[in-house]
Design a protein around this motif. Structure first.
Motif, PDB file in Angstrom:
ATOM      1  N   LEU A 130       5.749  -4.847   1.747  1.00  0.00           N
ATOM      2  CA  LEU A 130       4.370  -4.386   1.928  1.00  0.00           C
ATOM      3  C   LEU A 130       4.168  -3.025   1.267  1.00  0.00           C
ATOM      4  O   LEU A 130       3.160  -2.814   0.564  1.00  0.00           O
ATOM      5  N   ALA A 131       5.087  -2.115   1.484  1.00  0.00           N
ATOM      6  CA  ALA A 131       4.949  -0.768   0.907  1.00  0.00           C
ATOM      7  C   ALA A 131       4.937  -0.824  -0.619  1.00  0.00           C
ATOM      8  O   ALA A 131       4.155  -0.125  -1.279  1.00  0.00           O
ATOM      9  N   ILE A 132       5.794  -1.660  -1.211  1.00  0.00           N
ATOM     10  CA  ILE A 132       5.830  -1.788  -2.670  1.00  0.00           C
ATOM     11  C   ILE A 132       4.502  -2.328  -3.187  1.00  0.00           C
ATOM     12  O   ILE A 132       3.929  -1.814  -4.163  1.00  0.00           O
ATOM     13  N   ARG A 133       4.003  -3.360  -2.559  1.00  0.00           N
ATOM     14  CA  ARG A 133       2.760  -3.985  -3.025  1.00  0.00           C
ATOM     15  C   ARG A 133       1.576  -3.046  -2.876  1.00  0.00           C
ATOM     16  O   ARG A 133       0.697  -2.989  -3.746  1.00  0.00           O
ATOM     17  N   GLU A 134       1.521  -2.312  -1.764  1.00  0.00           N
ATOM     18  CA  GLU A 134       0.417  -1.370  -1.586  1.00  0.00           C
ATOM     19  C   GLU A 134       0.428  -0.306  -2.677  1.00  0.00           C
ATOM     20  O   GLU A 134      -0.624   0.069  -3.201  1.00  0.00           O
ATOM     21  N   LYS A 135       1.615   0.169  -3.034  1.00  0.00           N
ATOM     22  CA  LYS A 135       1.721   1.232  -4.034  1.00  0.00           C
ATOM     23  C   LYS A 135       1.477   0.699  -5.448  1.00  0.00           C
ATOM     24  O   LYS A 135       0.780   1.327  -6.254  1.00  0.00           O
ATOM     25  N   ALA A 136       2.033  -0.473  -5.758  1.00  0.00           N
ATOM     26  CA  ALA A 136       1.970  -0.993  -7.121  1.00  0.00           C
ATOM     27  C   ALA A 136       0.677  -1.747  -7.404  1.00  0.00           C
ATOM     28  O   ALA A 136       0.174  -1.716  -8.537  1.00  0.00           O
ATOM     29  N   LEU A 137       0.122  -2.426  -6.419  1.00  0.00           N
ATOM     30  CA  LEU A 137      -1.013  -3.309  -6.647  1.00  0.00           C
ATOM     31  C   LEU A 137      -2.315  -2.802  -6.049  1.00  0.00           C
ATOM     32  O   LEU A 137      -3.385  -3.319  -6.373  1.00  0.00           O
ATOM     33  N   GLY A 138      -2.221  -1.838  -5.141  1.00  0.00           N
ATOM     34  CA  GLY A 138      -3.417  -1.338  -4.474  1.00  0.00           C
ATOM     35  C   GLY A 138      -3.577  -1.937  -3.088  1.00  0.00           C
ATOM     36  O   GLY A 138      -3.054  -3.014  -2.794  1.00  0.00           O
ATOM     37  N   LEU A 139      -4.314  -1.239  -2.249  1.00  0.00           N
ATOM     38  CA  LEU A 139      -4.414  -1.624  -0.849  1.00  0.00           C
ATOM     39  C   LEU A 139      -5.194  -2.910  -0.627  1.00  0.00           C
ATOM     40  O   LEU A 139      -5.075  -3.531   0.442  1.00  0.00           O
ATOM     41  N   ASP A 140      -5.994  -3.337  -1.617  1.00  0.00           N
ATOM     42  CA  ASP A 140      -6.858  -4.496  -1.429  1.00  0.00           C
ATOM     43  C   ASP A 140      -6.421  -5.699  -2.255  1.00  0.00           C
ATOM     44  O   ASP A 140      -7.222  -6.604  -2.518  1.00  0.00           O
ATOM     45  N   HIS A 141      -5.176  -5.747  -2.645  1.00  0.00           N
ATOM     46  CA  HIS A 141      -4.686  -6.870  -3.457  1.00  0.00           C
ATOM     47  C   HIS A 141      -4.324  -8.047  -2.553  1.00  0.00           C
ATOM     48  O   HIS A 141      -3.807  -7.856  -1.452  1.00  0.00           O
ATOM     49  N   PRO A 142      -4.570  -9.289  -2.984  1.00  0.00           N
ATOM     50  CA  PRO A 142      -4.204 -10.457  -2.160  1.00  0.00           C
ATOM     51  C   PRO A 142      -2.738 -10.513  -1.777  1.00  0.00           C
ATOM     52  O   PRO A 142      -2.398 -11.025  -0.702  1.00  0.00           O
ATOM     53  N   ASP A 143      -1.844 -10.011  -2.648  1.00  0.00           N
ATOM     54  CA  ASP A 143      -0.420 -10.016  -2.296  1.00  0.00           C
ATOM     55  C   ASP A 143      -0.146  -9.084  -1.114  1.00  0.00           C
ATOM     56  O   ASP A 143       0.777  -9.325  -0.325  1.00  0.00           O
ATOM     57  N   VAL A 144      -0.931  -8.014  -0.994  1.00  0.00           N
ATOM     58  CA  VAL A 144      -0.817  -7.132   0.168  1.00  0.00           C
ATOM     59  C   VAL A 144      -1.206  -7.901   1.421  1.00  0.00           C
ATOM     60  O   VAL A 144      -0.545  -7.801   2.468  1.00  0.00           O
ATOM     61  N   ALA A 145      -2.259  -8.697   1.316  1.00  0.00           N
ATOM     62  CA  ALA A 145      -2.662  -9.526   2.455  1.00  0.00           C
ATOM     63  C   ALA A 145      -1.567 -10.502   2.846  1.00  0.00           C
ATOM     64  O   ALA A 145      -1.328 -10.752   4.032  1.00  0.00           O
ATOM     65  N   GLN A 146      -0.888 -11.055   1.840  1.00  0.00           N
ATOM     66  CA  GLN A 146       0.221 -11.972   2.128  1.00  0.00           C
ATOM     67  C   GLN A 146       1.312 -11.266   2.923  1.00  0.00           C
ATOM     68  O   GLN A 146       1.846 -11.815   3.904  1.00  0.00           O
ATOM     69  N   SER A 147       1.648 -10.048   2.525  1.00  0.00           N
ATOM     70  CA  SER A 147       2.665  -9.279   3.255  1.00  0.00           C
ATOM     71  C   SER A 147       2.207  -8.949   4.667  1.00  0.00           C
ATOM     72  O   SER A 147       2.989  -9.000   5.621  1.00  0.00           O
ATOM     73  N   LEU A 148       0.943  -8.593   4.797  1.00  0.00           N
ATOM     74  CA  LEU A 148       0.407  -8.283   6.126  1.00  0.00           C
ATOM     75  C   LEU A 148       0.497  -9.495   7.046  1.00  0.00           C
ATOM     76  O   LEU A 148       0.889  -9.375   8.220  1.00  0.00           O
ATOM     77  N   ASN A 149       0.163 -10.659   6.531  1.00  0.00           N
ATOM     78  CA  ASN A 149       0.226 -11.872   7.337  1.00  0.00           C
ATOM     79  C   ASN A 149       1.657 -12.203   7.743  1.00  0.00           C
ATOM     80  O   ASN A 149       1.919 -12.601   8.877  1.00  0.00           O
ATOM     81  N   SER A 150       2.587 -12.049   6.822  1.00  0.00           N
ATOM     82  CA  SER A 150       3.993 -12.341   7.132  1.00  0.00           C
ATOM     83  C   SER A 150       4.521 -11.420   8.227  1.00  0.00           C
ATOM     84  O   SER A 150       5.190 -11.861   9.161  1.00  0.00           O
TER      85      SER A 150
END
Length: 894
Positions: A108-128
């Protein structure tokens, strides 16, 4: 019912692969190509193995793929996050939540930093991460994560995307778990509509929606409405995925429950057996997700003509849950421990009920029930105490520094809570500050749990034989528990009727014996009546004490036989009963025949055996007569005849007998340090390092939780009334913040860097590892918030967390002068190597022989080890000649 993880195979190359082509230099791209191609090959193989349910092989390859990507791409690349999430998902499927969580968090931390807080992959990490919390029972942590994921997906993907439906379904299930069917239903129906439109009517995700939607009528006992939804879900999944796919487990289980509730056992049994077979094939015979099916199948047999077939299923389910409890409780903070332990409460009650009602004559069923109670009662306290003890004893200096930081944060939380908002501070700001402190404490507790896990502590297995080995020939353990009974009309997984008490008695040899004590409500009413009569020295006390004895102890006495040394582990309101002051059918106090020592759980006997070799690290400390006003006059209206607080304004008046008590006690303890008046400070107590004995003669308090008003930010609830000058400010719901002791400067809330009020939360952070005895010669030190199966949340619990072997505490507001005499006598007995419980009994016998009402001598109870301070076993209990209870109802408090 537990959530089932839904594995999603990757069908296309992830976005970060295209980004690799933009590598700054051709050399770097060429160097990375080989390892990345191998990582991609491994990743595809991991997906294949996961689909084939070969999870152990998949985990090995996933670890290797992660290593390759980290080396080729660096530790903060989205491709690494994908590998982290994949590995975490596999570990979570295997129920290794402790290993999965940090991987999910890092992804989650990597995706938030690399992709931004509103990226769908961040949502995937949040759900997991949310699903992991959900499986662990921590819905409070899961819900905000799912809501954030849903918001991201709706914005990035549109309102009708299948990923939005996934989050809607998960959020609805969380709301159902909270009992909010009204909020859950529209989310479930919206998720179903999205899936049907986007994926078609025969898609497996549509079946999952139908299975979730069926929970609504199940919760309302509308089983006829649930059946068609579940049958349709099963049909879709069988057609789309095959007859043995793991996704079938939940709808098969729930369909069976619906049929069981309608009395169709013949159809339900093969469905449950089929679900169990699929579960075992997919995840192995010992996976936690199989426990619900095992218990449901056992319930079926217990209601049919074959209850003996249920026993091995119950035994297997209990063993699986014990392993899972051990794992999760060792790797989570205290709030998470509570959340997860609550997920097995129904199963614990089911096992006890199964023995009491289905197989009452089977010794192996009784052994199972008592074993489960020994394993689970007081389990959170035991887990927290062991963590703190092991880190104090065997941790590195960094670990001990973290413990110090935890104590500091708890102290700051207590100080701010008692003080309330400072002048000019907004109430909302004060609430946010408290919430931030609580969050910091939880993060630190989580860190300490990880450090504890690194110590690889081997815990002694809790078995009946191990507990029996700690009992002397004249001793018995009385383990009392609450459970929900059932009747022939009980529906599956629905408890019926009000809670009942049951008592199990364990002797040094032989099988446990037991007796059902009956409904809790009338017993609890008698407890309230008895305690009221005791605390007021009511001359009619003997009548109520006889009634309570008839309900509780007379049935137990028939099982005690010749045992006179009684270790009693109560539950519910019985935690507040002084058993020695109950009156038997002869009109005698039980004090005459028995020596009582109190435990949170019979399992405590194992811990106390292990701590006998711990040595104190400093001499005794005796505290008395603190200067609550730093030597000033007592405020008008402050109490002076009882060792209690004035409650409303939390002001403390002088206690004239505490100084003489402290001086007398100090004389009886070699090398004791004596702190009186202004020297009796909170700071002095917090600086302690394992004194052999800690004696504190002062005011104690426990504040009942008043009604609440709408909560402040951070889920902190302010209490009515509004604070006045020197009044108690709004309190957290944490009962360890509503229990404590008054020390120097308490009335002014100022004592050096402290506030002079030592709360139970701060006591829990004291370093009393090696301390043999703590005596709290004050009011209400043994009371607190009652938690079913977890004992009393207050100073009693806090001292165990601090590492204390045994404690003497009070169950009501005690008289000042008589308490001074009792304590002086008590230490006189201890100095002649009497056992800690035995010395208290001898003093109480002396006072009862003088005709004193039990108000004066029964308030204090002994908890923990009953041995002498030198470690010697106490002598056999001899029956004492006492006046009858009716003859001692004479002296009333001033």
């Amino acid at each position: 019912m537990r959530a089932t993880r839904l594995a999603a195979a990757i069908v296309a190359a992830p976005p970060w692969v295209e980004a690799l082509a933009q590598t700054p230099t051709q050399e770097a791209a060429t160097a990375a190509k080989g390892p990345l191609e191998e990582a991609e090959r491994l990743h595809r193989r991991v997906v294949e193995l996961e689909q084939a349910r070969r999870y152990d092989e998949a985990i090995l390859l996933a670890r290797r793929a992660l290593e390759l990507r980290e080396k080729a791409l660096g530790p903060e690349h989205p491709g690494v996050a994908e590998s982290l999430a994949s590995l975490a998902g596999l570990l979570s499927t295997k129920a290794d939540h402790a290993s999965a969580e940090p991987l999910y968090r890092r992804a989650l931390a990597i995706r938030e930093k690399a992709l931004g807080l509103d990226h769908p992959d961040v949502a995937q990490s949040l759900n997991s991460l949310a699903m992991l919390h959900w499986v662990k029972g921590d819905n409070a942590a899961a819900e905000p994560l799912i809501r954030r994921a849903l918001a991201i997906q709706e914005k990035a993907l549109g309102l009708e995307h299948p990923d939005v439906a996934n989050s809607l379904n998960s959020l609805a299930l969380l709301l159902l778990a909270k009992g909010d069917d009204t909020a859950a239903e529209p989310l479930l129906r919206r998720a179903l509509a999205i899936r049907e439109k986007a994926l078609g009517l025969e898609h497996p995700d549509v079946a999952r929606s139908l299975s979730s939607l069926a929970l609504l009528p199940l919760e309302k006992s509308d089983y006829a409405a649930a059946v068609p939804l579940l049958r349709r879900a099963v049909t879709i999944l069988e057609k789309a995925l095959g007859a043995e796919h793991h996704a079938l487990v939940t709808p098969l289980n729930n369909l069976a429950l619906s049929l069981l509730a309608q009395g169709d056992y013949a159809t339900a049994e093969p469905l449950l057996r089929r679900a169990l077979t699929i579960e075992e094939k997919a995840l192995g015979p010992e996976h936690p997700e199989s426990t619900a099916i095992l218990i449901n199948l056992a319930w079926l047999y217990s209601k049919s003509a074959a209850p003996t077939r249920a026993l091995p299923l119950m035994q297997r389910a209990a063993a699986i849950q014990e392993r899972e409890l051990t794992s999760v409780l060792a790797t989570s903070n205290e709030r998470q421990k509570h959340a997860f332990a609550s997920t097995v409460e129904d199963e614990t009650s089911s096992i006890v009920r199964f023995h009491v009602r289905a197989l009452p004559d089977r010794a192996d069923a009784a052994r199972l029930a008592l074993t489960v109670l020994l394993q689970r009662k007081g389990r959170i306290l035991d887990a927290m105490a062991d963590l703190l003890t092991q880190l104090r004893a065997h941790g590195r200096q960094e670990d001990k520094s973290k413990l110090g930081e935890l104590a500091r944060l708890r102290g700051e939380l207590a100080t701010r809570t008692l003080r309330g908002p400072v002048p000019g501070e907004e109430v909302s700001h004060h609430g946010d500050a408290l919430a931030k402190l609580q969050a910091d404490i939880e993060v630190l507790e989580q860190d300490l749990a990880a450090r504890y896990k690194a110590l690889a502590v081997e815990r002694r297995a809790v078995t009946l034989e191990a507990v029996q080995a700690t009992l002397g020939p004249g001793a018995a353990l009385v383990e009392i528990a609450l459970f929900e009974p059932s009747d022939p009309h009980t529906k599956p997984h629905q408890e019926s009727g009000e809670p009942h008490y049951v008592a199990y008695v364990l002797h040094r040899t032989g099988d446990p014996i037991w007796v059902e004590l009956g409904p809790a409500a009338p017993i609890d009413a008698l407890i309230t009546e008895t305690r009221a009569a005791l605390s007021a020295a009511n001359p009619r006390y003997a009548e109520t004490a006889r009634k309570l004895d008839e309900k509780v102890m007379r049935p137990v006495r028939q099982l005690l036989g010749e045992a006179r040394e009684v270790y009693v582990s109560p539950d519910g309101e019985l935690n507040l009963v002084p058993f020695a002051a109950l009156v038997d059918e002869r009109g005698q106090f039980l004090l005459a025949r028995y020596r009582f020592t109190y435990l949170t759980s019979g399992r405590d006997l194992l811990r106390l055996e292990a701590t006998q070799t711990q040595s104190p690290r400093s001499p005794p400390l005796v505290i008395g007569n603190p200067a609550y006003d730093e030597g000033g006059n007592a405020p008008a209206g402050a109490l002076s005849g009882r060792r209690s607080d004035a409650m409303g304004e939390m002001q403390f008046g002088p206690l004239r007998w505490t100084e003489s008590e402290a001086r007398e006690v100090a004389k009886l303890l070699p090398n004791a340090r004596l702190l009186l008046d202004k020297d009796a400070t909170e700071g002095a107590v917090k600086a302690l390092k394992g004194p052999s004995i800690l004696h504190m003669a002062t005011h104690g308090f426990f504040l009942e939780q008043p009604r609440t008003v709408p909560h402040a930010p951070g889920e902190l609830r302010a209490l009515v009334p509004v604070p006045q000058p020197r009044a108690l400010p709004p309190l957290l719901e944490n009962p360890l913040l509503r229990s404590g002791l008054a020390l120097a400067g308490a009335n002014l809330r100022r004592s050096g860097r402290e506030d002079g009020v030592l709360t139970a939360l701060e006591v829990a952070g004291l370093d009393l590892w090696g301390t043999k005895l703590v005596v709290l010669s004050a009011c209400d030190t043994g009371v607190g918030e009652l938690y079913r199966g977890e004992g009393v949340y207050g100073l009693r619990r806090a001292l165990v967390l601090a590492g204390v072997d045994s404690q003497i505490m009070s169950l009501w507001k005690v008289a000042d002068e008589e308490t001074q005499a009792l304590m002086t006598y008590y230490y006189g007995r201890l100095s002649t190597d009497h056992g800690r419980s035995d010395a208290l009994r001898e003093v109480q016998i002396t006072m009862a022989r003088k005709g004193l009402h039990p108000y004066y001598w029964a308030a204090f109870i002994a908890s923990g080890s009953g041995r002498s301070l030198s470690g010697k076993e106490p002598p056999p209990v001899r029956e004492a000649a006492l006046p009858t209870a009716a003859d001692t109802m004479a002296t009333a408090p001033e």
